[in-house]
Design a protein around this motif. Structure first.
Motif, short mmCIF file in Angstrom:
data_model
loop_
_atom_site.label_atom_id
_atom_site.label_comp_id
_atom_site.label_asym_id
_atom_site.label_seq_id
_atom_site.Cartn_x
_atom_site.Cartn_y
_atom_site.Cartn_z
N SER A 152 0.83 -1.19 0.00
CA SER A 152 0.00 0.00 0.00
C SER A 152 0.87 1.25 0.00
O SER A 152 2.06 1.22 0.36
N VAL A 153 0.27 2.36 -0.40
CA VAL A 153 0.98 3.63 -0.36
C VAL A 153 1.40 3.95 1.07
O VAL A 153 2.50 4.43 1.32
N ASP A 154 0.52 3.65 2.03
CA ASP A 154 0.85 3.89 3.44
C ASP A 154 2.05 3.06 3.87
O ASP A 154 2.90 3.53 4.64
N GLU A 155 2.12 1.82 3.41
CA GLU A 155 3.25 0.97 3.77
C GLU A 155 4.55 1.51 3.19
O GLU A 155 5.61 1.45 3.83
N ALA A 156 4.48 2.05 1.98
CA ALA A 156 5.68 2.65 1.38
C ALA A 156 6.13 3.86 2.18
O ALA A 156 7.32 4.01 2.51
N ARG A 157 5.18 4.72 2.52
CA ARG A 157 5.53 5.89 3.34
C ARG A 157 6.04 5.49 4.71
O ARG A 157 6.90 6.15 5.29
N GLY A 158 5.49 4.38 5.23
CA GLY A 158 5.84 3.93 6.57
C GLY A 158 7.28 3.47 6.69
O GLY A 158 7.76 3.25 7.80
N ARG A 159 7.96 3.32 5.57
CA ARG A 159 9.37 2.96 5.63
C ARG A 159 10.25 4.12 6.11
O ARG A 159 11.42 3.93 6.43
N LEU A 160 9.67 5.32 6.12
CA LEU A 160 10.41 6.50 6.56
C LEU A 160 9.75 7.09 7.80
O LEU A 160 8.52 7.05 7.95
N ARG A 161 10.54 7.66 8.68
CA ARG A 161 10.00 8.31 9.86
C ARG A 161 9.43 9.68 9.50
O ARG A 161 9.90 10.32 8.54
N PRO A 162 8.43 10.15 10.24
CA PRO A 162 7.90 11.50 10.00
C PRO A 162 9.00 12.56 10.16
O PRO A 162 9.97 12.36 10.89
N ILE A 163 8.80 13.68 9.48
CA ILE A 163 9.76 14.78 9.52
C ILE A 163 9.22 15.89 10.42
O ILE A 163 8.04 16.27 10.33
N VAL A 164 10.09 16.41 11.30
CA VAL A 164 9.73 17.51 12.20
C VAL A 164 10.33 18.80 11.65
O VAL A 164 11.50 18.84 11.25
N ARG A 165 9.51 19.84 11.63
CA ARG A 165 9.98 21.18 11.29
C ARG A 165 9.73 22.07 12.51
O ARG A 165 8.58 22.21 12.93
N LEU A 166 10.80 22.64 13.05
CA LEU A 166 10.72 23.34 14.33
C LEU A 166 11.40 24.71 14.23
O LEU A 166 12.53 24.82 13.76
N ARG A 167 10.69 25.71 14.72
CA ARG A 167 11.26 27.06 14.82
C ARG A 167 11.09 27.53 16.27
O ARG A 167 9.98 27.45 16.83
N THR A 168 12.17 28.00 16.86
CA THR A 168 12.15 28.41 18.27
C THR A 168 12.69 29.84 18.43
O THR A 168 13.46 30.32 17.60
N ARG A 169 12.26 30.48 19.53
CA ARG A 169 12.81 31.80 19.85
C ARG A 169 14.23 31.69 20.41
O ARG A 169 15.09 32.49 20.11
N SER A 170 14.43 30.68 21.25
CA SER A 170 15.75 30.44 21.82
C SER A 170 16.64 29.74 20.80
O SER A 170 16.18 28.90 20.03
N GLN A 171 17.92 30.12 20.78
CA GLN A 171 18.84 29.51 19.84
C GLN A 171 19.62 28.35 20.44
O GLN A 171 20.21 27.54 19.73
N ASP A 172 19.63 28.27 21.79
CA ASP A 172 20.40 27.22 22.44
C ASP A 172 19.80 26.93 23.81
O ASP A 172 18.99 27.70 24.32
N GLY A 173 20.19 25.81 24.38
CA GLY A 173 19.70 25.43 25.71
C GLY A 173 19.69 23.93 25.84
O GLY A 173 20.08 23.18 24.94
N SER A 174 19.20 23.46 26.99
CA SER A 174 19.17 22.03 27.25
C SER A 174 18.29 21.28 26.26
O SER A 174 18.47 20.08 26.02
N TRP A 175 17.32 21.97 25.69
CA TRP A 175 16.39 21.34 24.75
C TRP A 175 17.10 20.82 23.49
O TRP A 175 16.59 19.93 22.82
N ARG A 176 18.31 21.36 23.20
CA ARG A 176 19.01 20.94 21.99
C ARG A 176 19.37 19.46 22.02
O ARG A 176 19.52 18.82 20.98
#
Length: 320
Positions: free
Chosen positions: A226-250
Motif C-alpha cells: 500500500s501507499v501507506d506501507e511505502a511511506r511507513g518505511r520513513l519516519r515523520p519529519i519535524v519542522r521546528l522554529r524556536t525563539r531560543s537559539q540554544d539550551g538544554s532542549w538541543r
C-alpha cells in the motif's frame, strides 16, 4: 458507467497474479522476476521511470507477449487471452482512425471486445454526452484536440464494461484539466467494481489514486504494497522554529538535524512527539512553530528505488 449485470462487482480475491515473471529479448532481460498480486476492485499502480519494464510487464499480464519464464493468472484464467472480453486496455501507443467519427471509434473498439455495434453506438453517445463531448460525437477524430482524442480512446477502453482495466501511461501528454478528468474517471470505474491497473512515471498520480503500488526499477519489483506501507518505511519529519537559539532542549534534537532559514528539520525521534515536546517546554525553547509531516510517496520512492531512479522520474515529470 454502463456495466454488464454479471460484472456488478468483482469478488474478493485477486484479479491479477504473477509469479517470477521473466522476459528476455536476446541478451537483455527487460523483466527480471516480477511477482504481483492485484486485489479485485482496487486501483493498482506500476510506478517507475521509462525503461523500468512497466510496459513489458503489462503486455505479459495481458497475454500480448509470453514470458520467458514465470506464471500469471488474469481474472481466474491462466491463459490471459481467455479473459480478453472482460479486459479493457489502453496501450501507451495511442491509435485511432483519424477519419472515423468519435462515436463510431468508441463503438468499434467495443466491437473488438464482443459488444454489438448498435449497442456500442448507443453507449458511446451516452458516454460522450456524460464527458462533455456530445457535440463532437459525429465529428472526425482528426478534428479533436489531443486531450479529446485521448478521452475518446479511453471511453473505447471501458465501453464494454470490463472487469479489468489496464492503462499504460494514461496521463502522458494531457494537460492538468484533462489529467483531473481522467483521475475522476478512474475513481468512478473502481467505485463501480472494476479493477484498475495503470503504469506511470508521475508519482503524484499514484499517490492520489492508488490503494496499492509496485515500484519497478530495472525490471525488478523493489516494493509492492500500500501507499501507506511505502511511506511507513520513513519516519515523520519535524519542522521546528524556536525563539531560543540554544539550551538544554538541543539534546532532544537528533545530531543529524539541519538548520535551514532558522528552522530545524529532522526525523521524529523514536520516542515520538511527547518526549520532544517535554524537552522543548522544560528547556524553555520558546516554540514558535512545530509541524510533524508524514513523508510523501516521492520520499519513499527515493528510499526504495534509489536516487538514480528518482532522478530519472523527475526528468519525466510533465509540466502542470
Amino acid at each position: 458507467m454502463l456495466r454488464q449485470a454479471q460484472h456488478e462487482r468483482v469478488h474478493e480475491g485477486f484479479a491479477v497474479e504473477a509469479v517470477d515473471l521473466v522476459k528476455e529479448f536476446g541478451e537483455t532481460r527487460a523483466v527480471d522476476g516480477v511477482s504481483l498480486a492485484v486485489p479485485s476492485g482496487s486501483i493498482f499502480g506500476l510506478l517507475g521511470p521509462n525503461g523500468a519494464g512497466k510496459t513489458t510487464t503489462l503486455r505479459i499480464l495481458l497475454g500480448i507477449i509470453d514470458p520467458s519464464s514465470g506464471t500469471r493468472r488474469v481474472l481466474g484464467h491462466e491463459r490471459p487471452l481467455e479473459a480478453a472480453r472482460e479486459v479493457g486496455y489502453l496501450p501507451e501507443e495511442r491509435g485511432l482512425y483519424p477519419s472515423m467519427h468519435a462515436r463510431d471509434a468508441i463503438a468499434f473498439v467495443g466491437a473488438l471486445r464482443g459488444l454489438p455495434l448498435r449497442e456500442g453506438r448507443r453507449r458511446a453517445d451516452e458516454l460522450l454526452e456524460e464527458h462533455g463531448l456530445g457535440e463532437w460525437a459525429r465529428r472526425p477524430i482528426r478534428n479533436l484536440s489531443k486531450g479529446m482524442a485521448q478521452t475518446v480512446q479511453l471511453l473505447g477502453t471501458i465501453i464494454h464494461g470490463p472487469r479489468l482495466i489496464v492503462l499504460d501511461e494514461p496521463f502522458s501528454g494531457l494537460d492538468a484539466i484533462n489529467q483531473a478528468r481522467l483521475e475522476e474517471l478512474i475513481r468512478r470505474q473502481a467505485r463501480e467494481g472494476a479493477t484498475i491497473i495503470f503504469s506511470t512515471h508521475v508519482i503524484a498520480h499514484a499517490e492520489r489514486l492508488c490503494e496499492r503500488i509496485a515500484i519497478i526499477a530495472q525490471g525488478r519489483v523493489a516494493f509492492e504494497g500500500s501507499v501507506d506501507e511505502a511511506r511507513g518505511r520513513l519516519r515523520p519529519i519535524v519542522r521546528l522554529r524556536t525563539r531560543s537559539q540554544d539550551g538544554s532542549w538541543r539534546s532532544a534534537i537528533p545530531a543529524a538535524a539541519r538548520l535551514h532559514n532558522g528552522e530545524w528539520v529532522f526525523e521524529l525521534p523514536e520516542g515520538g512527539p511527547e518526549p520532544l515536546l517535554k524537552a522543548l517546554i522544560d528547556g524553555e525553547a520558546g516554540i514558535e512553530t512545530l509541524a510533524i509531516e508524514r513523508p510523501g510517496l516521492h520520499d519513499a520512492f527515493v528510499a526504495i528505488a534509489g536516487d538514480a531512479a528518482a532522478e530519472a522520474m523527475g526528468h519525466q515529470e510533465p509540466s502542470e
